[in-house]
Design a protein around this motif. Structure first.
Motif, PDB file in Angstrom:
ATOM      1  N   ASP A 139       0.857  -1.182   0.000  1.00  0.00           N
ATOM      2  CA  ASP A 139       0.000   0.000   0.000  1.00  0.00           C
ATOM      3  C   ASP A 139       0.897   1.238   0.000  1.00  0.00           C
ATOM      4  O   ASP A 139       1.473   1.591   1.032  1.00  0.00           O
TER       5      ASP A 139
ATOM      6  N   HIS B 145       0.362   4.346   0.038  1.00  0.00           N
ATOM      7  CA  HIS B 145      -0.026   5.462   0.908  1.00  0.00           C
ATOM      8  C   HIS B 145       0.418   5.245   2.353  1.00  0.00           C
ATOM      9  O   HIS B 145       0.934   6.156   2.980  1.00  0.00           O
ATOM     10  N   SER B 146       0.257   4.036   2.859  1.00  0.00           N
ATOM     11  CA  SER B 146       0.663   3.800   4.248  1.00  0.00           C
ATOM     12  C   SER B 146       2.079   3.240   4.360  1.00  0.00           C
ATOM     13  O   SER B 146       2.820   3.600   5.269  1.00  0.00           O
TER      14      SER B 146
ATOM     15  N   ASP C 218       4.971   5.769   4.141  1.00  0.00           N
ATOM     16  CA  ASP C 218       5.023   6.613   5.339  1.00  0.00           C
ATOM     17  C   ASP C 218       5.541   5.854   6.550  1.00  0.00           C
ATOM     18  O   ASP C 218       6.248   6.410   7.382  1.00  0.00           O
TER      19      ASP C 218
ATOM     20  N   ARG D 172       5.735   8.552  -4.322  1.00  0.00           N
ATOM     21  CA  ARG D 172       5.065   9.848  -4.450  1.00  0.00           C
ATOM     22  C   ARG D 172       6.042  11.006  -4.509  1.00  0.00           C
ATOM     23  O   ARG D 172       5.703  12.096  -4.942  1.00  0.00           O
TER      24      ARG D 172
END
Length: 156
Positions: free
Chosen positions: A76, A78-79, A82, A103
Motif C-alpha cells: 500500500d 499510501h501507508s 510513510d 510519491r
C-alpha cells in the motif's frame, strides 16, 4: 527508542518476501536486536492476499529453522511509504513497480534492492522460485541469508 521498520517486497508475497521477513527476523534475533526492528513483507500484486506462504517455500525454510508465518498482503503506497524506513525489492521488476508508486524523493530514498546487500555480487536479483524446482527455493534462501546479514550490517 524507535524501531527500525523494514518491509520486504516481491510480486505475490508468497515466496521471496515472506522468506526475507523470516530470515531477517532470524538474523536480528541471533544478533540480540529483535526489539530494535519491526519487519513485514508485501507483494506488488494482490493475487494472493490473505494466503500463507507457498507450501514449498515453507518446507525449504523450515529445514533452515525459519518459520514463514505471515499472510500475503498487497503493498500500500499510501501507508507503507510513510511507515517503513527501508523498503526492499527482490528484483528489477519489483523495484520498477515500487518506483512507479513512489510519491516523492523521500519515498524513493527508502527503496533498495535485496541483492545490493549480498556479499559476493554474483546475483543482481533474487529469482522467483515459483515455477521452478527445489534448487530455486534453496537458492532464494542462500541469497536471503547473505543479503539479510549485509542489510543488518548496513543498518547498524
Amino acid at each position: 527508542m524507535d524501531k527500525t521498520k523494514v518491509l520486504f517486497v516481491c510480486l505475490g508475497n508468497i515466496c521471496r518476501s515472506p522468506s526475507a521477513e523470516a530470515v531477517f527476523n532470524g538474523v536480528v534475533k541471533k544478533a540480540g536486536l529483535s526489539k530494535q526492528f519491526e519487519v513485514d513483507s508485501a507483494g506488488t500484486s494482490g493475487w494472493h492476499a490473505g494466503e500463507p506462504a507457498d507450501k514449498r517455500m515453507q518446507s525449504h525454510a523450515i529445514r533452515r529453522d525459519y518459520n514463514l508465518t505471515s499472510l500475503s498482503r498487497k503493498f500500500d503506497p499510501h501507508s507503507d511509504f510513510d511507515y517503513f524506513d527501508y523498503i526492499i525489492g527482490m528484483d528489477d521488476s519489483n523495484m520498477q513497480n515500487l518506483k512507479s508508486m513512489a510519491r516523492n524523493g523521500n519515498d524513493l530514498q527508502k527503496l533498495h534492492k535485496m541483492t545490493d546487500f549480498c556479499s559476493d555480487g554474483q546475483y543482481d536479483e533474487v529469482p522467483d522460485p515459483y515455477y521452478g524446482g527445489a534448487e530455486g527455493f534453496e537458492l532464494v534462501l542462500d541469497l536471503l541469508e547473505d543479503a539479510c546479514e549485509g542489510l543488518l550490517e548496513k543498518i547498524s
